[in-house]
Design a protein around this motif. Structure first.
Motif, PDB file in Angstrom:
ATOM      1  N   SER A  77       0.815  -1.218   0.000  1.00 31.18           N
ATOM      2  CA  SER A  77       0.000   0.000   0.000  1.00 31.18           C
ATOM      3  C   SER A  77       0.848   1.267   0.000  1.00 31.18           C
ATOM      4  O   SER A  77       0.954   1.964   0.992  1.00 31.18           O
ATOM      5  N   ASN A  78       1.435   1.561  -1.133  1.00 29.96           N
ATOM      6  CA  ASN A  78       2.135   2.830  -1.299  1.00 29.96           C
ATOM      7  C   ASN A  78       1.543   3.658  -2.417  1.00 29.96           C
ATOM      8  O   ASN A  78       2.185   4.549  -2.951  1.00 29.96           O
ATOM      9  N   ALA A  79       0.298   3.288  -2.818  1.00 28.25           N
ATOM     10  CA  ALA A  79      -0.445   3.995  -3.860  1.00 28.25           C
ATOM     11  C   ALA A  79       0.138   3.783  -5.248  1.00 28.25           C
ATOM     12  O   ALA A  79      -0.461   4.157  -6.234  1.00 28.25           O
ATOM     13  N   GLU A  80       1.312   3.219  -5.340  1.00 30.80           N
ATOM     14  CA  GLU A  80       1.893   2.842  -6.618  1.00 30.80           C
ATOM     15  C   GLU A  80       2.850   1.700  -6.357  1.00 30.80           C
ATOM     16  O   GLU A  80       3.230   1.448  -5.213  1.00 30.80           O
ATOM     17  N   ILE A  81       3.233   0.993  -7.406  1.00 38.13           N
ATOM     18  CA  ILE A  81       4.124  -0.144  -7.191  1.00 38.13           C
ATOM     19  C   ILE A  81       5.538   0.363  -6.975  1.00 38.13           C
ATOM     20  O   ILE A  81       6.369   0.477  -7.879  1.00 38.13           O
ATOM     21  N   HIS A  82       5.787   0.772  -5.758  1.00 35.29           N
ATOM     22  CA  HIS A  82       7.117   1.245  -5.363  1.00 35.29           C
ATOM     23  C   HIS A  82       7.440   0.621  -4.016  1.00 35.29           C
ATOM     24  O   HIS A  82       6.736   0.857  -3.040  1.00 35.29           O
ATOM     25  N   CYS A  83       8.478  -0.171  -3.977  1.00 31.96           N
ATOM     26  CA  CYS A  83       8.830  -0.880  -2.749  1.00 31.96           C
ATOM     27  C   CYS A  83      10.070  -0.239  -2.140  1.00 31.96           C
ATOM     28  O   CYS A  83      11.181  -0.386  -2.662  1.00 31.96           O
ATOM     29  N   GLN A  84       9.860   0.478  -1.052  1.00 30.79           N
ATOM     30  CA  GLN A  84      10.957   1.236  -0.470  1.00 30.79           C
ATOM     31  C   GLN A  84      12.021   0.349   0.146  1.00 30.79           C
ATOM     32  O   GLN A  84      13.120   0.803   0.419  1.00 30.79           O
ATOM     33  N   CYS A  90       8.784  -6.150  -2.946  1.00 28.20           N
ATOM     34  CA  CYS A  90       7.822  -6.242  -4.055  1.00 28.20           C
ATOM     35  C   CYS A  90       7.425  -7.691  -4.294  1.00 28.20           C
ATOM     36  O   CYS A  90       6.258  -7.987  -4.562  1.00 28.20           O
ATOM     37  N   HIS A  91       8.414  -8.582  -4.216  1.00 32.88           N
ATOM     38  CA  HIS A  91       8.138 -10.008  -4.388  1.00 32.88           C
ATOM     39  C   HIS A  91       7.128 -10.481  -3.356  1.00 32.88           C
ATOM     40  O   HIS A  91       6.115 -11.116  -3.691  1.00 32.88           O
ATOM     41  N   LEU A  92       7.357 -10.151  -2.102  1.00 35.77           N
ATOM     42  CA  LEU A  92       6.480 -10.610  -1.032  1.00 35.77           C
ATOM     43  C   LEU A  92       5.110  -9.939  -1.089  1.00 35.77           C
ATOM     44  O   LEU A  92       4.092 -10.570  -0.783  1.00 35.77           O
ATOM     45  N   ASN A  93       5.055  -8.663  -1.478  1.00 32.08           N
ATOM     46  CA  ASN A  93       3.755  -8.008  -1.648  1.00 32.08           C
ATOM     47  C   ASN A  93       2.914  -8.747  -2.680  1.00 32.08           C
ATOM     48  O   ASN A  93       1.701  -8.927  -2.516  1.00 32.08           O
ATOM     49  N   THR A  94       3.563  -9.167  -3.757  1.00 33.25           N
ATOM     50  CA  THR A  94       2.856  -9.898  -4.812  1.00 33.25           C
ATOM     51  C   THR A  94       2.404 -11.261  -4.312  1.00 33.25           C
ATOM     52  O   THR A  94       1.277 -11.698  -4.590  1.00 33.25           O
ATOM     53  N   ILE A  95       3.269 -11.944  -3.579  1.00 34.62           N
ATOM     54  CA  ILE A  95       2.907 -13.250  -3.019  1.00 34.62           C
ATOM     55  C   ILE A  95       1.711 -13.113  -2.084  1.00 34.62           C
ATOM     56  O   ILE A  95       0.771 -13.912  -2.127  1.00 34.62           O
ATOM     57  N   HIS A  96       1.720 -12.086  -1.267  1.00 36.79           N
ATOM     58  CA  HIS A  96       0.589 -11.849  -0.366  1.00 36.79           C
ATOM     59  C   HIS A  96      -0.691 -11.632  -1.155  1.00 36.79           C
ATOM     60  O   HIS A  96      -1.757 -12.123  -0.781  1.00 36.79           O
ATOM     61  N   SER A  97      -0.610 -10.884  -2.249  1.00 35.05           N
ATOM     62  CA  SER A  97      -1.784 -10.644  -3.087  1.00 35.05           C
ATOM     63  C   SER A  97      -2.344 -11.951  -3.625  1.00 35.05           C
ATOM     64  O   SER A  97      -3.566 -12.148  -3.665  1.00 35.05           O
ATOM     65  N   CYS A  98      -1.453 -12.845  -4.026  1.00 34.34           N
ATOM     66  CA  CYS A  98      -1.877 -14.147  -4.552  1.00 34.34           C
ATOM     67  C   CYS A  98      -2.573 -14.970  -3.478  1.00 34.34           C
ATOM     68  O   CYS A  98      -3.627 -15.583  -3.723  1.00 34.34           O
ATOM     69  N   THR A 167       3.206 -15.966 -13.667  1.00 36.02           N
ATOM     70  CA  THR A 167       2.396 -15.614 -14.837  1.00 36.02           C
ATOM     71  C   THR A 167       2.058 -14.129 -14.890  1.00 36.02           C
ATOM     72  O   THR A 167       1.518 -13.650 -15.896  1.00 36.02           O
ATOM     73  N   GLY A 168       2.351 -13.405 -13.828  1.00 35.97           N
ATOM     74  CA  GLY A 168       2.032 -11.992 -13.786  1.00 35.97           C
ATOM     75  C   GLY A 168       0.662 -11.677 -13.223  1.00 35.97           C
ATOM     76  O   GLY A 168       0.299 -10.505 -13.079  1.00 35.97           O
ATOM     77  N   PHE A 169      -0.109 -12.720 -12.891  1.00 38.92           N
ATOM     78  CA  PHE A 169      -1.442 -12.487 -12.331  1.00 38.92           C
ATOM     79  C   PHE A 169      -1.337 -11.788 -10.983  1.00 38.92           C
ATOM     80  O   PHE A 169      -2.130 -10.897 -10.661  1.00 38.92           O
ATOM     81  N   GLY A 170      -0.361 -12.182 -10.182  1.00 36.03           N
ATOM     82  CA  GLY A 170      -0.164 -11.556  -8.880  1.00 36.03           C
ATOM     83  C   GLY A 170       0.155 -10.076  -9.003  1.00 36.03           C
ATOM     84  O   GLY A 170      -0.292  -9.259  -8.185  1.00 36.03           O
ATOM     85  N   TYR A 171       0.924  -9.726 -10.034  1.00 40.88           N
ATOM     86  CA  TYR A 171       1.251  -8.311 -10.251  1.00 40.88           C
ATOM     87  C   TYR A 171      -0.001  -7.523 -10.604  1.00 40.88           C
ATOM     88  O   TYR A 171      -0.173  -6.378 -10.167  1.00 40.88           O
ATOM     89  N   LYS A 172      -0.902  -8.129 -11.388  1.00 38.75           N
ATOM     90  CA  LYS A 172      -2.163  -7.464 -11.717  1.00 38.75           C
ATOM     91  C   LYS A 172      -3.004  -7.242 -10.461  1.00 38.75           C
ATOM     92  O   LYS A 172      -3.645  -6.197 -10.313  1.00 38.75           O
ATOM     93  N   LEU A 173      -2.997  -8.233  -9.565  1.00 37.22           N
ATOM     94  CA  LEU A 173      -3.703  -8.068  -8.299  1.00 37.22           C
ATOM     95  C   LEU A 173      -3.109  -6.911  -7.502  1.00 37.22           C
ATOM     96  O   LEU A 173      -3.834  -6.100  -6.911  1.00 37.22           O
ATOM     97  N   LEU A 174      -1.783  -6.844  -7.505  1.00 36.74           N
ATOM     98  CA  LEU A 174      -1.100  -5.780  -6.770  1.00 36.74           C
ATOM     99  C   LEU A 174      -1.424  -4.411  -7.357  1.00 36.74           C
ATOM    100  O   LEU A 174      -1.572  -3.432  -6.618  1.00 36.74           O
ATOM    101  N   LEU A 175      -1.543  -4.340  -8.674  1.00 38.97           N
ATOM    102  CA  LEU A 175      -1.936  -3.082  -9.322  1.00 38.97           C
ATOM    103  C   LEU A 175      -3.338  -2.656  -8.898  1.00 38.97           C
ATOM    104  O   LEU A 175      -3.605  -1.461  -8.708  1.00 38.97           O
TER     105      LEU A 175
END
Length: 250
Positions: A77-84, A90-98, A167-175
């Motif tokens: 939750s940084n309003a954009e895909i930016h992992c400080q 970013c990897h773990l944020n995507t895994i959590h989304s999945c 497959t990139g599905f997790g990234y779409k969820l994160l978006l």
């Protein structure tokens, strides 16, 4: 009149079936009356997020408060895909989304994300910053080994999670989560950012339980609400520049 008997039987049968399958007014009221709690967070590389989930949010399931809550977790939750904290975050944020998507039961994905509900493992507590850095940089191990270890212990299908990521599905969820965060009003200022029925709690997020009880409009409040103070902190409406510098960069 005998010919009417079959007709009457079918009508009564249809009414009985309708009565059985139709939700009662009380059940509909219970659903509509639930208080929505949304947690906007980052993964274990945000120590304050990990601490809040593991030490405070867990209280929901230690009492009967969970019966009146619609709990939502929004990772990255940084309003954009930016992992400080780097690519590992970013990897773990995507895994959590999945995991949230494929195991929508909040108890299931909370076990993976960070709360001990009858299980010895929880990923946010297993994957703290020091452990992450030691594993990745000193031992040379991939970050995926950490979440795979958690999924194995919790018996979540590793193949489903991995396919979601690759497959990139997790990234779409994160978006989608990023888009939701970007449209928050008032906007998110730091993490963890806790919102109860569209009202951000700001600095008082650790006391979210009292706001849940105050917002609940159902007829039967759970016993957990009886121990909560009725006064709400005015700080949730205040500006929080100092708190932002202390929390957002943690």
């Amino acid at each position: 009149m005998a010919y009417l008997q079959p007709l009457i039987f079918y009508i009564l049968s249809a009414l009985a079936i309708f009565w059985l399958i139709s939700p009662s007014h009380s059940s509909l009221d219970n659903v509509n009356d639930k208080t929505t709690v949304s947690l906007y967070y980052e993964t274990s590389l945000c120590p304050r997020c990990a601490s809040f989930i593991s030490n405070d949010l867990v209280k929901v399931f230690h009492t009967d408060l969970h019966t009146i809550i619609n709990l939502r977790l929004v990772p990255g939750s940084n309003a954009e895909i930016h992992c400080q904290h780097g690519e590992e975050e970013c990897h773990l944020n995507t895994i959590h989304s999945c995991v949230i998507h494929f195991w929508p039961d909040v108890k299931e994905h909370l076990e993976f994300i960070g709360v001990e509900i009858g299980q010895p493992c929880c990923c946010l507590k297993c994957m703290q910053l020091d452990d992450m850095l030691q594993h990745v940089y000193l031992l040379g191990g991939p970050v995926e080994a950490l979440w795979k270890n958690c999924s194995e212990k919790l018996r979540l299908n590793e193949e489903i999670i991995n396919k979601c990521y690759t497959t990139g599905f997790g990234y779409k969820l994160l978006l989608q989560y990023a888009n939701e965060t970007a449209h928050l009003k008032p906007p998110q200022e730091y993490v963890p950012w806790v919102v109860v029925n569209n009202q951000p709690l700001r600095q008082d997020f650790e006391n979210f339980m009292k706001y849940v009880c105050q917002a609940y409009k159902g007829d039967h409040k759970p016993a957990a609400c009886k121990a909560q103070p009725s006064n709400l902190s005015p700080t949730i409406y205040a500006s929080s520049a100092y708190f932002e510098t202390q929390v957002f960069m943690s």
